[in-house]
Design a protein around this motif. Structure first.
Motif, PDB file in Angstrom:
ATOM      1  N   GLY A  88       0.818  -1.203   0.000  1.00  0.00           N
ATOM      2  CA  GLY A  88       0.000   0.000   0.000  1.00  0.00           C
ATOM      3  C   GLY A  88       0.855   1.256   0.000  1.00  0.00           C
ATOM      4  O   GLY A  88       0.601   2.205  -0.763  1.00  0.00           O
ATOM      5  N   VAL A  89       1.886   1.272   0.838  1.00  0.00           N
ATOM      6  CA  VAL A  89       2.811   2.409   0.889  1.00  0.00           C
ATOM      7  C   VAL A  89       3.519   2.580  -0.453  1.00  0.00           C
ATOM      8  O   VAL A  89       3.659   3.693  -0.967  1.00  0.00           O
ATOM      9  CB  VAL A  89       3.842   2.218   2.023  1.00  0.00           C
ATOM     10  CG1 VAL A  89       4.952   3.260   1.929  1.00  0.00           C
ATOM     11  CG2 VAL A  89       3.165   2.302   3.380  1.00  0.00           C
ATOM     12  N   ALA A  90       3.972   1.461  -1.028  1.00  0.00           N
ATOM     13  CA  ALA A  90       4.676   1.516  -2.312  1.00  0.00           C
ATOM     14  C   ALA A  90       3.782   2.110  -3.397  1.00  0.00           C
ATOM     15  O   ALA A  90       4.228   2.929  -4.209  1.00  0.00           O
ATOM     16  CB  ALA A  90       5.140   0.119  -2.714  1.00  0.00           C
ATOM     17  N   LEU A  91       2.527   1.703  -3.426  1.00  0.00           N
ATOM     18  CA  LEU A  91       1.603   2.235  -4.430  1.00  0.00           C
ATOM     19  C   LEU A  91       1.382   3.729  -4.233  1.00  0.00           C
ATOM     20  O   LEU A  91       1.321   4.492  -5.207  1.00  0.00           O
ATOM     21  CB  LEU A  91       0.264   1.489  -4.351  1.00  0.00           C
ATOM     22  CG  LEU A  91       0.285   0.047  -4.880  1.00  0.00           C
ATOM     23  CD1 LEU A  91      -0.961  -0.709  -4.443  1.00  0.00           C
ATOM     24  CD2 LEU A  91       0.393   0.037  -6.409  1.00  0.00           C
ATOM     25  N   LEU A  92       1.264   4.150  -2.999  1.00  0.00           N
ATOM     26  CA  LEU A  92       1.056   5.570  -2.715  1.00  0.00           C
ATOM     27  C   LEU A  92       2.252   6.417  -3.133  1.00  0.00           C
ATOM     28  O   LEU A  92       2.099   7.540  -3.613  1.00  0.00           O
ATOM     29  CB  LEU A  92       0.785   5.772  -1.221  1.00  0.00           C
ATOM     30  CG  LEU A  92      -0.594   5.320  -0.723  1.00  0.00           C
ATOM     31  CD1 LEU A  92      -0.646   5.332   0.808  1.00  0.00           C
ATOM     32  CD2 LEU A  92      -1.685   6.224  -1.292  1.00  0.00           C
ATOM     33  N   LEU A  93       3.450   5.871  -2.969  1.00  0.00           N
ATOM     34  CA  LEU A  93       4.668   6.617  -3.301  1.00  0.00           C
ATOM     35  C   LEU A  93       5.149   6.367  -4.727  1.00  0.00           C
ATOM     36  O   LEU A  93       6.207   6.838  -5.123  1.00  0.00           O
ATOM     37  CB  LEU A  93       5.786   6.243  -2.312  1.00  0.00           C
ATOM     38  CG  LEU A  93       5.535   6.580  -0.841  1.00  0.00           C
ATOM     39  CD1 LEU A  93       6.737   6.177   0.010  1.00  0.00           C
ATOM     40  CD2 LEU A  93       5.248   8.064  -0.666  1.00  0.00           C
ATOM     41  N   ILE A 127      -0.223   7.261   6.643  1.00  0.00           N
ATOM     42  CA  ILE A 127       0.511   7.656   5.436  1.00  0.00           C
ATOM     43  C   ILE A 127      -0.351   8.565   4.555  1.00  0.00           C
ATOM     44  O   ILE A 127       0.112   9.576   4.023  1.00  0.00           O
ATOM     45  CB  ILE A 127       0.947   6.414   4.636  1.00  0.00           C
ATOM     46  CG1 ILE A 127       2.126   5.735   5.315  1.00  0.00           C
ATOM     47  CG2 ILE A 127       1.319   6.773   3.221  1.00  0.00           C
ATOM     48  CD1 ILE A 127       3.440   6.460   5.148  1.00  0.00           C
ATOM     49  N   LEU A 128      -1.620   8.200   4.416  1.00  0.00           N
ATOM     50  CA  LEU A 128      -2.530   9.013   3.614  1.00  0.00           C
ATOM     51  C   LEU A 128      -2.638  10.427   4.181  1.00  0.00           C
ATOM     52  O   LEU A 128      -2.657  11.418   3.428  1.00  0.00           O
ATOM     53  CB  LEU A 128      -3.915   8.362   3.574  1.00  0.00           C
ATOM     54  CG  LEU A 128      -4.046   7.064   2.768  1.00  0.00           C
ATOM     55  CD1 LEU A 128      -5.422   6.447   2.954  1.00  0.00           C
ATOM     56  CD2 LEU A 128      -3.790   7.318   1.293  1.00  0.00           C
ATOM     57  N   PHE A 129      -2.690  10.538   5.489  1.00  0.00           N
ATOM     58  CA  PHE A 129      -2.792  11.847   6.145  1.00  0.00           C
ATOM     59  C   PHE A 129      -1.577  12.711   5.823  1.00  0.00           C
ATOM     60  O   PHE A 129      -1.712  13.887   5.444  1.00  0.00           O
ATOM     61  CB  PHE A 129      -2.922  11.655   7.659  1.00  0.00           C
ATOM     62  CG  PHE A 129      -2.802  12.930   8.444  1.00  0.00           C
ATOM     63  CD1 PHE A 129      -3.843  13.846   8.480  1.00  0.00           C
ATOM     64  CD2 PHE A 129      -1.645  13.218   9.153  1.00  0.00           C
ATOM     65  CE1 PHE A 129      -3.729  15.029   9.203  1.00  0.00           C
ATOM     66  CE2 PHE A 129      -1.517  14.391   9.879  1.00  0.00           C
ATOM     67  CZ  PHE A 129      -2.567  15.303   9.895  1.00  0.00           C
ATOM     68  N   TYR A 130      -0.387  12.134   5.949  1.00  0.00           N
ATOM     69  CA  TYR A 130       0.836  12.902   5.691  1.00  0.00           C
ATOM     70  C   TYR A 130       0.979  13.251   4.212  1.00  0.00           C
ATOM     71  O   TYR A 130       1.463  14.341   3.864  1.00  0.00           O
ATOM     72  CB  TYR A 130       2.058  12.135   6.179  1.00  0.00           C
ATOM     73  CG  TYR A 130       2.312  12.306   7.656  1.00  0.00           C
ATOM     74  CD1 TYR A 130       2.991  13.416   8.133  1.00  0.00           C
ATOM     75  CD2 TYR A 130       1.862  11.363   8.571  1.00  0.00           C
ATOM     76  CE1 TYR A 130       3.224  13.590   9.497  1.00  0.00           C
ATOM     77  CE2 TYR A 130       2.091  11.524   9.938  1.00  0.00           C
ATOM     78  CZ  TYR A 130       2.762  12.637  10.385  1.00  0.00           C
ATOM     79  OH  TYR A 130       2.995  12.807  11.724  1.00  0.00           O
TER      80      TYR A 130
END
Length: 471
Positions: free
Chosen positions: A229-234, A275-278
């Motif tokens: 999920g983090v990888a997709l967001l970044l 992570i979404l918040f930041y």
């Protein structure tokens, strides 16, 4: 592949897809014969020893960190395929401790005296509990099972806090965590019977966890979902392909939800929300610089995938998934049991309060390391599920100093970080680590590893320039 090059090779962009395929095959092969995993495990260790001697001294600290992240992430798969005694059940704890000490000695010149002093004091406050046993029943294995996780948190912080890396290197750490998780996902999927053969009741499901402990499996599957999920967001490609990354994100979510073990998946949701918040707070110029685009365009797809995975799993389980997460049981639906905090936490509240009673009876020194499970008034003999209450019961007043020492280093490190992405990453890693201790104590590698990683010093960029986060 060159000898002495495995750990370094894991983070190289062009190797992403080959390593993904390899770990899919490894997970499948290890399911049918544990010796595939055993051979690979020791091959990596031997290869890493060769690499350690070949690389420059100033690069050895980061190399050891990469090795720790990768090799300790195989802990659960070793347990699932019964690799013991070749890979002992608690080998992850031993390896983590030894490698962090080696790493700290290598990086000693980069030490932060204040931070080191704080952590060392925390370790010293743990020691008195080893000389106390109010139960008279504690074994060495009990101590390893219960207390080594806490020691590893401290030693992990001691080492990782000496590492000074940029954001790109921190994000690259997602790969050596993700690859072993992929192998675990594949093994769990193969070991899970057809869904038609599984009776989904309103409790944790042993079968859909690959016939292993559902709490541990769901915790690692949740970690896998979080990492992807983090990888997709970044816009960081773990497998080299956004589509394949998206597939694994969905697969980790579905398989994790099928276990009906809520802790691991709730922790994932909370950490992704952080992570979404930041990312949402990220200034427009920073988003442009990192080519992240409009936050809505990457936030909504992630939320959509999570929602689709939950709805899909609920359908596959005839509506029982949502009932499970609402805290329903056969008893509450029949009206024979009330829905209270203890029932919602699957008896963890009673264990927590029983530990507090032990603390009240022994407020200064506690009942001794690993002794609480033998002395509780309720759930006697049950292993610790909530690390906080175990810590308080077994270490007494010293537990306060231990907690303060651990989080002081994290707070001091966090204060220095200005970049929202860096801050979001270490906060989400820390939250997932701490949350996990409230449902799985420190029985897995996850809490010590993630909290240690969250104390690595992420250096600010020297000058603004267009940068991709890919390795």
């Amino acid at each position: 592949m060159m000898i002495g090059n495995i750990i370094t090779s894991l983070t190289i962009k062009k190797n992403a897809l080959p390593w993904t395929v390899f770990h899919v095959l490894l997970g499948g092969a290890a399911t049918f014969s544990r010796f595939f995993l055993i051979i690979w495990f020791y091959w990596v260790l031997i290869d890493s020893c060769i690499a350690f001697l070949k690389i420059k001294p100033e690069s050895r600290g980061l190399f050891i960190a990469n090795l720790i992240i990768y090799i300790c992430s195989f802990e659960l798969l070793g347990r699932m395929v019964s690799a013991s005694p070749f890979i002992p059940y608690e080998l992850g704890k031993y390896l983590f401790l030894v490698l962090c000490l080696v790493g700290f000695s290598v990086n000693f010149k980069d030490k932060n005296n204040l931070h080191n002093t704080i952590v060392i004091l925390g370790i010293l406050f743990i020691i008195p509990s080893f000389f106390i046993d109010m139960s008279g029943m504690v074994t060495f294995q009990d101590i390893v099972f219960n207390v080594f996780g806490l020691i590893n948190i401290c030693v992990g912080i001691l080492f990782f806090n000496t590492l000074k890396i940029d954001l790109k290197k921190f994000v690259n750490w997602l790969k050596p965590i993700a690859f072993p998780c992929i192998a675990i996902l594949v093994s769990t999927y193969i070991r899970t019977p057809d869904l038609d053969e599984i009776e989904f009741v309103l409790g944790a499901n042993f079968q859909s966890a690959g016939n292993f402990g559902s709490n541990q499996v769901a915790t690692v599957l949740g970690l896998g979902a979080f990492i992807f999920g983090v990888a997709l967001l970044l816009k960081f490609r773990i497998t080299g392909s956004q589509v394949v990354d998206l597939f694994f994100f969905f697969a980790f979510l579905v398989q994790g939800l099928l276990t009906f073990s809520r802790g691991g998946m709730i922790g994932t949701a909370i950490s992704i929300a952080v992570i979404l918040f930041y990312l949402y707070k990220l200034p427009r110029n920073k988003r442009v610089e990192l080519k992240l685009g409009n936050p809505v365009k990457f936030i909504i797809p992630i939320i959509l995938v999570i929602a689709i995975s939950a709805i899909t799993t609920n359908i596959l389980t005839d509506g029982n998934l949502f009932l499970r997460y609402m805290g329903e049981t056969a008893g509450t639906l029949a009206g024979t049991k009330d829905k209270d905090l203890n029932q919602l936490t699957t008896n963890r509240y009673e264990i927590f309060m029983a530990d507090i009673e032990l603390y009240e009876e022994n407020p200064v020194f506690g009942v001794g390391a690993a002794a609480s499970k033998y002395l509780r008034s309720s759930h006697n003999g049950v292993v610790a599920h909530v690390e906080l209450s175990r810590l308080i019961a077994e270490h007494g007043l010293f537990s306060i100093f231990i907690i303060v020492s651990i989080f002081s280093v994290f707070y001091l490190n966090l204060k220095k970080i200005k970049d929202p992405i860096s801050k979001g990453l270490i906060v989400s890693f820390a939250i997932l680590s701490v949350y996990t201790t409230f449902h799985a104590a420190t029985r897995t590698f996850l809490s010590p590893l993630l909290l240690a990683m969250a104390t690595a010093v992420i250096l600010p960029e020297i000058k603004p320039k267009k940068t991709k986060l890919e390795a």
